[in-house]
Write an enzyme that holds these catalytic residues in place. Structure first.
Site, PDB file in Angstrom:
ATOM      1  N   ASP A 106       0.610  -1.460  14.369  1.00  0.00           N
ATOM      2  CA  ASP A 106      -0.696  -0.829  14.198  1.00  0.00           C
ATOM      3  C   ASP A 106      -1.852  -1.820  14.276  1.00  0.00           C
ATOM      4  O   ASP A 106      -1.651  -3.042  14.240  1.00  0.00           O
ATOM      5  CB  ASP A 106      -0.749  -0.053  12.866  1.00  0.00           C
ATOM      6  CG  ASP A 106      -0.011  -0.760  11.734  1.00  0.00           C
ATOM      7  OD1 ASP A 106       0.077  -2.007  11.771  1.00  0.00           O
ATOM      8  OD2 ASP A 106       0.473  -0.083  10.823  1.00  0.00           O
ATOM      9  N   ASN A 149       2.200   5.264  -0.841  1.00  0.00           N
ATOM     10  CA  ASN A 149       2.350   6.714  -0.610  1.00  0.00           C
ATOM     11  C   ASN A 149       3.495   7.018   0.351  1.00  0.00           C
ATOM     12  O   ASN A 149       3.652   8.148   0.784  1.00  0.00           O
ATOM     13  CB  ASN A 149       1.028   7.298  -0.076  1.00  0.00           C
ATOM     14  CG  ASN A 149       0.619   6.690   1.263  1.00  0.00           C
ATOM     15  OD1 ASN A 149       1.324   5.848   1.811  1.00  0.00           O
ATOM     16  ND2 ASN A 149      -0.509   7.124   1.785  1.00  0.00           N
ATOM     17  N   HIS A 184       3.896   5.660   3.404  1.00  0.00           N
ATOM     18  CA  HIS A 184       3.625   5.527   4.837  1.00  0.00           C
ATOM     19  C   HIS A 184       4.435   4.381   5.444  1.00  0.00           C
ATOM     20  O   HIS A 184       4.751   3.403   4.766  1.00  0.00           O
ATOM     21  CB  HIS A 184       2.121   5.405   5.133  1.00  0.00           C
ATOM     22  CG  HIS A 184       1.478   4.097   4.810  1.00  0.00           C
ATOM     23  ND1 HIS A 184       0.163   3.995   4.428  1.00  0.00           N
ATOM     24  CD2 HIS A 184       1.937   2.810   4.808  1.00  0.00           C
ATOM     25  CE1 HIS A 184      -0.137   2.724   4.232  1.00  0.00           C
ATOM     26  NE2 HIS A 184       0.918   1.990   4.448  1.00  0.00           N
ATOM     27  N   GLU A 207       0.709   8.406   7.715  1.00  0.00           N
ATOM     28  CA  GLU A 207       0.422   8.815   6.346  1.00  0.00           C
ATOM     29  C   GLU A 207       1.120  10.147   6.046  1.00  0.00           C
ATOM     30  O   GLU A 207       1.405  10.920   6.968  1.00  0.00           O
ATOM     31  CB  GLU A 207      -1.101   8.998   6.173  1.00  0.00           C
ATOM     32  CG  GLU A 207      -1.938   7.761   6.512  1.00  0.00           C
ATOM     33  CD  GLU A 207      -1.908   6.677   5.434  1.00  0.00           C
ATOM     34  OE1 GLU A 207      -0.964   6.657   4.620  1.00  0.00           O
ATOM     35  OE2 GLU A 207      -2.833   5.847   5.426  1.00  0.00           O
TER      36      GLU A 207
HETATM   37  C1  F6R Z   1       1.448  -2.867   8.403  1.00  0.00           C
HETATM   38  C2  F6R Z   1       1.865  -1.491   8.155  1.00  0.00           C
HETATM   39  C3  F6R Z   1       1.860  -0.879   6.805  1.00  0.00           C
HETATM   40  C4  F6R Z   1       2.264  -1.832   5.677  1.00  0.00           C
HETATM   41  C5  F6R Z   1       2.153  -1.139   4.331  1.00  0.00           C
HETATM   42  C6  F6R Z   1       2.495  -2.064   3.192  1.00  0.00           C
HETATM   43  O1  F6R Z   1       1.540  -3.183   9.771  1.00  0.00           O
HETATM   44  O2  F6R Z   1       2.186  -0.837   9.095  1.00  0.00           O
HETATM   45  O3  F6R Z   1       2.719   0.235   6.806  1.00  0.00           O
HETATM   46  O4  F6R Z   1       3.573  -2.251   5.904  1.00  0.00           O
HETATM   47  O5  F6R Z   1       0.861  -0.644   4.165  1.00  0.00           O
HETATM   48  O6  F6R Z   1       1.520  -3.046   3.109  1.00  0.00           O
HETATM   49  P1  F6R Z   1       1.709  -4.317   2.165  1.00  0.00           P
HETATM   50  O7  F6R Z   1       2.845  -5.082   2.745  1.00  0.00           O
HETATM   51  O8  F6R Z   1       0.411  -5.063   2.259  1.00  0.00           O
HETATM   52  O9  F6R Z   1       2.022  -3.788   0.797  1.00  0.00           O
END
Ligand code: F6R
Length: 242
Positions: free
Chosen positions: A67, A136, A138, A143
């Site tokens: 992403d 959440n 994702h 989401e």
């Molecule tokens: C990042 C991504 C997100 C993160 C998730 C957890 O490329 O796709 O799904 O893996 O938001 O983020 P952290 O690791 O910062 O807790």
């Protein structure tokens, strides 16, 4: 599902890096699906260490990131382009034109999403998809919703996601409201998936994702359907798992 729990975060990082490095050692042309966020930083550090020891070369590998934010300049300190350069790409020999992220500044975002999917298709299947998980549930920026999208698409970030990521910005208002993310279909098409979960604050969602019902309310729960899923958790994140 192969679930491994670590008392020591360094050991978790080494295990994650070993999975990536072993894949590229046995298949130098491997296609890697990469993630950003706090979770993989230590794993990338270990990958870089192993590269510097001469254990692996990424010369013939290809990568696709999950992403990128919409509207942040590519060289913004918090763009995922910058993140990947800082933590991995600047330190290994993966050719720049083999390292792909969605373009969050495309004038035609839908065309950009279609082109990203086409590029992934042309590279063949992703051999290993690295994932973190949001509080959440994702994965990528897919989401929770009533419907999930198969391919790469523009998504409006959940408020919870923007709040979680505000720690990297001066103020929550600076966190972009949209992102381009690979879809659930693209993620599930990967040959193997490596999900990494750290911290007590992720314990509840880890339990729901790995042992709860498979539901679009918890996008990561769809990973339960994948035939080759490895999950690395630290002890705190695993505390609700039996
Ligand atoms: C990042 C991504 C997100 C993160 C998730 C957890 O490329 O796709 O799904 O893996 O938001 O983020 P952290 O690791 O910062 O807790």
């Amino acid at each position: 599902m192969n679930v491994l729990v670590f008392d020591d975060n360094e050991k978790l990082n080494e295990a994650g890096a070993n999975i990536i490095v072993s894949l590229v050692q046995t298949n130098p042309r491997a296609v890697l699906g990469l993630a950003t966020g706090g979770t993989p930083v230590g794993i990338y550090e270990q990958v870089v260490r192993m590269y510097k020891q001469g254990l692996v070369s990424f010369r013939n590998a290809t990568s696709y990131n999950l992403d990128e934010y919409v509207g942040l300049p590519e060289d913004h300190p918090e763009s995922y382009h910058t993140y990947m350069r800082r933590h991995l790409f600047d330190h290994i020999d993966l050719p720049a034109d083999s390292a792909h992220l969605p373009n969050g500044n495309a004038t035609d975002p839908d065309a950009e999403c279609a082109a990203y999917d086409e590029m992934i298709e042309r590279s063949g299947q992703i051999d290993l998809q690295l994932l973190g998980i949001g509080h959440n549930g994702h994965i990528g920026f897919n989401e929770p919703d009533t419907d999930l999208v198969r391919g790469t698409h523009v998504v409006t970030l959940a408020e919870e996601t923007r709040k979680a990521n505000a720690r990297y910005f001066d103020a929550i208002d600076d966190v972009p409201k949209q992102a381009i993310t690979m879809g659930i279909g693209s993620i599930l098409k990967a040959k193997t998936i490596l999900l990494v979960v750290r911290g007590a604050d992720k314990a509840e969602i880890a339990k729901r994702a790995l042992t709860g019902p498979i539901t679009t309310d918890v996008p990561a729960s769809l990973l339960q359907t994948h035939p080759r899923l490895t999950v690395l958790l630290d002890r705190a994140a695993a505390r609700h798992l039996s």
